[in-house]
Each structure stands twice: as structure tokens, then as C-alpha cells.
Design a protein around this motif. Structure first.
Motif, PDB file in Angstrom:
ATOM      1  N   GLN A   1       0.819  -1.211   0.000  1.00 40.21           N
ATOM      2  CA  GLN A   1       0.000   0.000   0.000  1.00 40.21           C
ATOM      3  C   GLN A   1       0.853   1.262   0.000  1.00 40.21           C
ATOM      4  O   GLN A   1       0.477   2.272  -0.620  1.00 40.21           O
TER       5      GLN A   1
ATOM      6  N   ASN B   1     -16.232  -1.059  -6.759  1.00 43.86           N
ATOM      7  CA  ASN B   1     -16.308  -1.011  -5.295  1.00 43.86           C
ATOM      8  C   ASN B   1     -17.486  -1.831  -4.781  1.00 43.86           C
ATOM      9  O   ASN B   1     -17.374  -2.551  -3.776  1.00 43.86           O
TER      10      ASN B   1
ATOM     11  N   LEU C   1      -9.518  -5.912  -7.686  1.00 43.36           N
ATOM     12  CA  LEU C   1      -8.691  -4.888  -7.050  1.00 43.36           C
ATOM     13  C   LEU C   1      -7.634  -4.368  -8.018  1.00 43.36           C
ATOM     14  O   LEU C   1      -7.324  -3.167  -8.023  1.00 43.36           O
TER      15      LEU C   1
ATOM     16  N   ASP D   1      -7.227  -0.512  -9.257  1.00 40.55           N
ATOM     17  CA  ASP D   1      -5.967   0.230  -9.146  1.00 40.55           C
ATOM     18  C   ASP D   1      -5.577   0.871 -10.477  1.00 40.55           C
ATOM     19  O   ASP D   1      -5.074   1.993 -10.515  1.00 40.55           O
TER      20      ASP D   1
ATOM     21  N   GLU E   1      -9.160   4.122   1.487  1.00 37.97           N
ATOM     22  CA  GLU E   1      -9.717   2.770   1.452  1.00 37.97           C
ATOM     23  C   GLU E   1     -10.392   2.482   2.775  1.00 37.97           C
ATOM     24  O   GLU E   1      -9.791   2.633   3.841  1.00 37.97           O
ATOM     25  N   ARG E   2     -11.667   2.045   2.731  1.00 39.18           N
ATOM     26  CA  ARG E   2     -12.423   1.763   3.957  1.00 39.18           C
ATOM     27  C   ARG E   2     -12.980   0.365   3.874  1.00 39.18           C
ATOM     28  O   ARG E   2     -13.396  -0.073   2.793  1.00 39.18           O
TER      29      ARG E   2
END
Length: 230
Positions: free
Chosen positions: A80, A192, A209, A213, A229-230
Motif C-alpha cells: 500500500q 467497489n 482490485l 488500481d 480505502e475503507r
């Protein structure tokens, strides 16, 4: 300790299933070696629950016996912190690339330095004024001043008129970029939602993902955005 004769066969079955899945993931990595934005995936293995669990009713024996192996996760090899740095640099790259393009077009419009540029016409005008200051009564010198003043005004006018197509081109590009931003944002929103549902199901949406990205990087090249990001 009482164990069935099929315990060894069960361990072998679990091992075959786990390592077959690992081979599938390896094949997936090889197949996507040249895919833009693809992150290598790894299979994380762990021993299954041993036999038996200590307790009052546990059978007597020398110790716990292993029951095989299982796949706990198919993980993306992604950092990350590195991703954050990439997003920052993507924005800087987009900004400076667009700045270079526009300044290059302005340079072509100004035509500096050249014999037909505003600076050249201005220099000639100042030279004629200097000659007029030295010989103010000369009609020929006055005529040269008028001529060079007209050339200077015409050069400025022509240069200004060339800015109109550039402005229209930039306005049209802004409209196109806004449409592109909205399209990318819609795709990210859809991903999402899909990623959330897969995570709730306890699975790893690695390929989704990766796609997200890539879209985020495309968005960062166009506009200064922040990623949370949550």
C-alpha cells in the motif's frame, strides 16, 4: 488413539486439492504476466485442525496428529505504501506532461525567437525610434517608424488571433476530460460495489482490485484526487 484407515487418504486428498489450487494460481500468474496492472498472487497454506483437541473426553495418545493442509488465502503481492507513491507520481506525471504539451503549443504560437516574432518586430520598431530621435526632421525616417509600427501591430494581432484555435482546443479537451473522469468514477463505483460483496462473502477479489488500481492511476493522471480505502 482411534483413527480410521482412511485418515491417510484424506490427508492426501487435502494435499492434492491445496496444491492443485496453487498450480492454478501459478498458471494464472503466468497467463497475466503482461497484463497491465496485474499483481502477482500467492497461495497461503496452513495445517488443518489436528486430531485431537485436548479435553476430558479426548482419547489417550502420545500427542496430536496432523490432518493435512488447506488454503487459507489467495493474496495479492501488493504494498500500500508503494501504491500511494505511485498515485502521487502518476498525478505529477499527468500534470507535467500536460504542461509540457501546452507550453510547446504556446512556443509554436509565439515563434520565439525568429525573424517574424513579436520581439523581432519590436526591436526593429525601437531601432527606428532611435533613428528618429537622432534625425527627427527626416521624412524618410518618420515613414520607417510608421511602417515598422504597423508591422509590429500586425504581428501582435496575428499572434493574438492564433490563440483562439488553441483556446477552443483546450476547451474541447477539458470537456472530453470531464467525460472521461465521470466514466472512470462510474467504473470505480461499480467495482467497489462488486468488491464489497465478494469481501463480505469471505473471498479475495484480487483481479477486481487490480482493475480498480489501474482505473485509479488513470484518474490520478487527469485530476488531483485522494484515495481512501475503507
Amino acid at each position: 488413539m482411534l483413527r480410521t484407515t482412511f485418515a491417510g487418504i484424506e490427508i492426501g486428498r487435502r494435499a492434492l486439492q491445496a496444491h492443485r489450487l496453487a498450480l492454478d494460481v501459478t498458471a494464472h500468474n503466468v497467463a497475466n504476466a503482461n497484463a497491465p496492472g496485474y499483481s502477482r498472487q500467492v497461495v497461503r497454506l496452513a495445517a488443518t485442525r489436528p486430531y485431537t483437541v485436548p479435553g476430558i473426553t479426548s482419547p489417550a495418545g502420545p500427542g496430536q496428529v496432523g490432518t493435512g493442509v488447506t488454503v487459507t488465502e489467495i493474496a495479492r503481492m501488493r504494498d500500500q505504501f508503494v501504491d500511494r507513491q505511485i498515485y502521487t507520481e502518476e498525478h505529477a506525471l499527468g500534470y507535467w506532461a500536460k504542461r509540457q504539451q501546452i507550453l510547446g503549443e504556446l512556443e509554436l504560437t509565439y515563434l520565439e525567437p525568429s525573424e517574424v516574432s513579436i520581439r523581432s518586430a519590436l526591436d526593429q520598431f525601437w531601432e527606428s525610434l532611435q533613428e528618429l530621435a537622432n534625425n527627427p526632421e527626416s521624412m524618410a525616417t518618420r515613414a520607417v517608424v510608421r511602417e515598422r509600427a504597423a508591422v509590429l501591430a500586425e504581428t501582435i494581432r496575428n499572434t493574438y488571433e492564433q490563440f483562439a484555435p488553441l483556446q477552443r482546443s483546450l476547451d474541447a479537451e477539458i470537456h472530453t476530460k470531464v467525460t472521461e473522469i465521470n466514466s472512470i468514477a462510474s467504473q470505480i463505483a461499480a467495482l467497489n460495489d462488486e468488491i464489497r460483496r465478494i469481501l463480505v462473502a469471505g473471498q479475495s477479489p484480487n483481479d477486481l482490485l487490480d482493475r480498480r488500481d489501474v482505473l485509479v492511476q488513470q484518474l490520478m493522471r487527469i485530476v488531483d484526487a485522494s484515495v481512501v480505502e475503507r
